[in-house]
Design a protein around this motif. Structure first.
Motif, PDB file in Angstrom:
ATOM      1  N   LEU A   1       0.977  -0.902   0.330  1.00 51.92           N
ATOM      2  CA  LEU A   1      -0.091  -0.222  -0.415  1.00 51.92           C
ATOM      3  C   LEU A   1       0.878   1.487   0.074  1.00 51.92           C
ATOM      4  CD1 LEU A   1      -2.895  -0.649   2.133  1.00 51.92           C
ATOM      5  CD2 LEU A   1      -2.914  -0.789  -0.079  1.00 51.92           C
TER       6      LEU A   1
ATOM      7  N   TRP B   1      -1.911   3.881  -2.402  1.00 50.62           N
ATOM      8  CA  TRP B   1      -2.996   3.057  -2.443  1.00 50.62           C
ATOM      9  C   TRP B   1      -3.776   3.821  -1.478  1.00 50.62           C
ATOM     10  CZ3 TRP B   1      -3.968  -2.301  -5.015  1.00 50.62           C
ATOM     11  CH2 TRP B   1      -3.688  -2.326  -6.826  1.00 50.62           C
ATOM     12  N   LEU B   2      -4.745   3.943  -0.867  1.00 48.50           N
ATOM     13  CA  LEU B   2      -5.544   4.196   0.402  1.00 48.50           C
ATOM     14  C   LEU B   2      -4.706   5.240   1.059  1.00 48.50           C
ATOM     15  CD1 LEU B   2      -6.657   0.826   1.529  1.00 48.50           C
ATOM     16  CD2 LEU B   2      -8.083   2.405   0.307  1.00 48.50           C
ATOM     17  N   SER B   3      -4.062   5.776  -0.062  1.00 47.58           N
ATOM     18  CA  SER B   3      -3.157   7.408   0.989  1.00 47.58           C
ATOM     19  C   SER B   3      -4.122   8.256   1.823  1.00 47.58           C
ATOM     20  CB  SER B   3      -2.496   7.852  -0.148  1.00 47.58           C
ATOM     21  OG  SER B   3      -3.037   8.432  -0.396  1.00 47.58           O
TER      22      SER B   3
END
Length: 269
Positions: A42, A47-49
């Motif tokens: 991640l 992603w999903l930062s």
């Protein structure tokens, strides 16, 4: 029924020693790396930062150094801990035979282990933040000011032994069924990986379980100087509240909440 059949196969094909030591060790490794590696992914791909607690990322070299050291420590320190703990577990009554314990017994023991481990860990962790021990032992773990899942078990061998005592003490004095020991180990690994993951999600347990610390609580501990970090417990927050070692964290949260409220008011106007 399936669980009992599977358990019957295990106890008829493997000794208690193999199940408790080797089975426990490799189960630990599987859960640890499978739950920790996704957070490296991640962080690398971004992603999903929006849920990442710190904007800073670890370098690939730093992550790879962590993994290499972990493999050394897992086999050089953790495996011997499993081997040397086995006689104590057996002496205190640990068994792998049928019947399986009731869910009430398992639940009671797991809750007891979490509370006891958190208490011992809190005081042990505070001791590690004294000047000499921090410089020579605990600073290894704090090499990662931006923690990620696998950094949870990255520590000086002396610290692994010292704080590992907190994890095994509960089972050592109660002699649980092997299933309970495995379940405790799985939950404890998942908890410490989550606490170091570096992300605070809407579905994080700290949003639903009162007094549970989680990643946001422990991430604060890694960001500050060792003399001011606080938040020493492993799982829960109440020990820090009782002894006043979360004051800085609570002030920061209050400031953030005030800022969010101010922004909301401005948007309404």
């Amino acid at each position: 029924m399936v669980l009992i059949d599977y358990k019957s196969y295990l106890i008829t094909h493997f000794s208690d020693f193999q199940l408790a030591c080797l089975g426990g060790f490799f189960l630990h490794e599987g859960v640890f790396f499978l739950s920790g590696l996704p957070f490296i992914f991640l962080e690398r791909v971004g992603w999903l930062s929006k849920y990442k607690i710190q904007a800073k990322n670890n370098t690939h070299a730093a992550q790879e150094k962590c993994i290499a050291r972990l493999l050394l420590y897992q086999f050089g320190v953790n495996l011997p801990i499993w081997l040397f703990s086995y006689p104590v577990f057996k002496y205190m009554g640990m068994r792998s035979s049928l019947p399986l314990p009731s869910w009430k017994v398992v639940l009671t023991q797991i809750i007891f282990y979490f509370i006891l481990e958190d208490f011992i860990f809190y005081w042990g962790h505070r001791i590690l933040h004294t000047k000499w021990l921090y410089k020579h032992v605990h600073s290894v773990h704090h090499e990662y000011a931006t923690p990620f899942g696998l950094s949870s078990e990255y520590a000086h061998p002396a610290e692994i032994l010292f704080l590992g005592f907190a994890t095994i003490f509960g089972p050592a004095i109660t002699g649980p069924h092997l299933i309970t020991l495995w379940l405790w180990m799985i939950l404890r690994v998942l908890e410490t990986v989550e606490a170091h993951c570096g992300y605070h999600f809407p579905w994080s347990l700290s949003n639903f379980i009162p007094l549970y610390g989680g990643a946001d609580f422990h991430d604060y501990h890694h960001r500050l100087l060792y003399t001011k970090s606080g938040n020493y417990s492993s799982t829960f927050t109440y020990m820090n509240r009782i002894f006043g070692t979360d004051i800085g964290y609570r002030k920061l949260k209050a400031l953030k909440n005030t800022g969010l409220e101010d922004n909301s008011e401005q948007k309404r106007q």
